[in-house]
Write a protein that holds these residues in place. Sequence first.
Motif, mmCIF file in Angstrom:
data_model
loop_
_atom_site.group_PDB
_atom_site.id
_atom_site.type_symbol
_atom_site.label_atom_id
_atom_site.label_comp_id
_atom_site.label_asym_id
_atom_site.label_seq_id
_atom_site.Cartn_x
_atom_site.Cartn_y
_atom_site.Cartn_z
ATOM 1 N N HIS A 80 0.843 -1.202 0.000
ATOM 2 C CA HIS A 80 0.000 0.000 0.000
ATOM 3 C C HIS A 80 0.880 1.255 0.000
ATOM 4 C CE1 HIS A 80 -3.719 2.135 1.957
ATOM 5 N NE2 HIS A 80 -3.468 2.566 0.752
ATOM 6 N N HIS A 84 1.329 4.189 -3.066
ATOM 7 C CA HIS A 84 1.172 5.637 -2.936
ATOM 8 C C HIS A 84 2.425 6.394 -3.331
ATOM 9 C CE1 HIS A 84 -2.652 6.658 -0.858
ATOM 10 N NE2 HIS A 84 -2.684 5.352 -0.691
ATOM 11 N N HIS A 93 -3.681 2.618 -7.918
ATOM 12 C CA HIS A 93 -4.372 2.786 -6.621
ATOM 13 C C HIS A 93 -5.180 4.075 -6.535
ATOM 14 C CE1 HIS A 93 -5.058 2.030 -2.407
ATOM 15 N NE2 HIS A 93 -4.535 3.196 -2.058
ATOM 16 N N HIS A 97 -8.835 6.503 -4.255
ATOM 17 C CA HIS A 97 -8.768 7.812 -3.581
ATOM 18 C C HIS A 97 -9.430 8.930 -4.370
ATOM 19 C CE1 HIS A 97 -6.177 6.738 -0.177
ATOM 20 N NE2 HIS A 97 -5.757 5.785 -0.983
ATOM 21 N N HIS A 173 -5.968 8.820 6.061
ATOM 22 C CA HIS A 173 -5.362 8.245 4.854
ATOM 23 C C HIS A 173 -6.009 8.784 3.578
ATOM 24 C CE1 HIS A 173 -3.332 5.478 2.253
ATOM 25 N NE2 HIS A 173 -4.485 5.018 1.789
#
Length: 390
Positions: A80, A84, A93, A97, A173
């Motif tokens: 993870h 990012h 990813h 978001h 997050h």
Amino acid sequence: MFEALVAYRQGKAVYDIPDAITSLHQGVLSQLSGLIFKMVFIGLYVTVFEHYKATAFPADNLLVWILALVFYDFCYYWSHRLYHEVSIFWASHIVHHSSDYYNLSTALRQPSTDWLFGWLFFLPLAVAGVPPDVFIGVGLIDLLYQYWVHTELVGRLGWIDSVLVTPSNHRVHHGKNDYCIDKNYGGIFIIWDRIFGTFEMERADEKIMYGIRTPLHSYNPLWGVVHYYYELWQTARTRPDWRSSLGVLIAPPGGWSEVGLTHLDTTGMVRFRWPTPTSIRWYVVVQYVLSVPFFMHCIAIGDQLSATDLTLYVAFLVVTMQVLGALLNTSRFSVGLELVRTLAVGLGFAMATFWFGDAIPIVLKGVVPVVMVASAAWLMAETRKLKHNS
Ligand SMILES: [Zn+2]
Ligand SMILES: [Zn+2]
């Protein structure tokens, strides 16, 4: 649904229909891509396990499951984190978001291209000797656990916020405020963030604004999946040589920079809300609900279909989602495309006998065409009314 009702009673605007539908579409796309690629990933895991395992742990021992879950979560933290902090991974990813909202539907906004590299991060479990069944089991537990934390309705939970991933620390997050960037990567345990220096508590004095700093502002599902790959490609191709092009892909999002993170002023910032007419929003909700049996049917029987049938079925579902997304975006031609879609589905059900291996029940041969023609007629009338009023 329950979360939306509670939020409504508390007077909190935590849901936006086009945003929530887009999250659901990303969840379906992720499942569809999983149909095609998950088997490859699991096959790789099994191959590594069979040839390179240090030892073989028994799958019927609870302690093995607990240790495997902790080890899985450790690997999840690092995957993870890299998803990012490395641009080419972030391109996958970013889907998770890309919503300005934070609710249980956001949890379903899953990436569709993590099969490209995602499997690499979990191979240490195979080498350690975690049997494939246990690996699949703990992976599912880790994923399902993360569902409930995507809500604004659960506040701080005291010491639990310092041990487990919770709504409070996962809100951080998903924030784009300065203090939220690249924080709280854990899946189930937040202790990894505390150990490796990425932990941040939610601040009571600063409202979190969710989403990405260059907002997507689109309900187009496929564009949501590929937009950052496209951006990277555009940047990489202008570089003078292949080394610096490669550098673009492995740089942190935003590029290599001596300057720290640029400040984002969140005061007065509002969430994205495209002015899709209310009637069209609810029309898309109805069409989405009508499409759910198709999504579920395809996901359930996908691995039994031939490659051609699977491609056709996935294409049908992707077109459905693209057209519904275009309606939410109030794109040009979206109404025309939706009319073609509804009438084609209606006609298809009236004429066909089989639907991807299953005989079409006689009742559906009658009901689906009626519903689709009624949808088309309603949409035409509503569009005329909207044009007239504007
Ligand atoms: Zn993330
Ligand atoms: Zn999340």
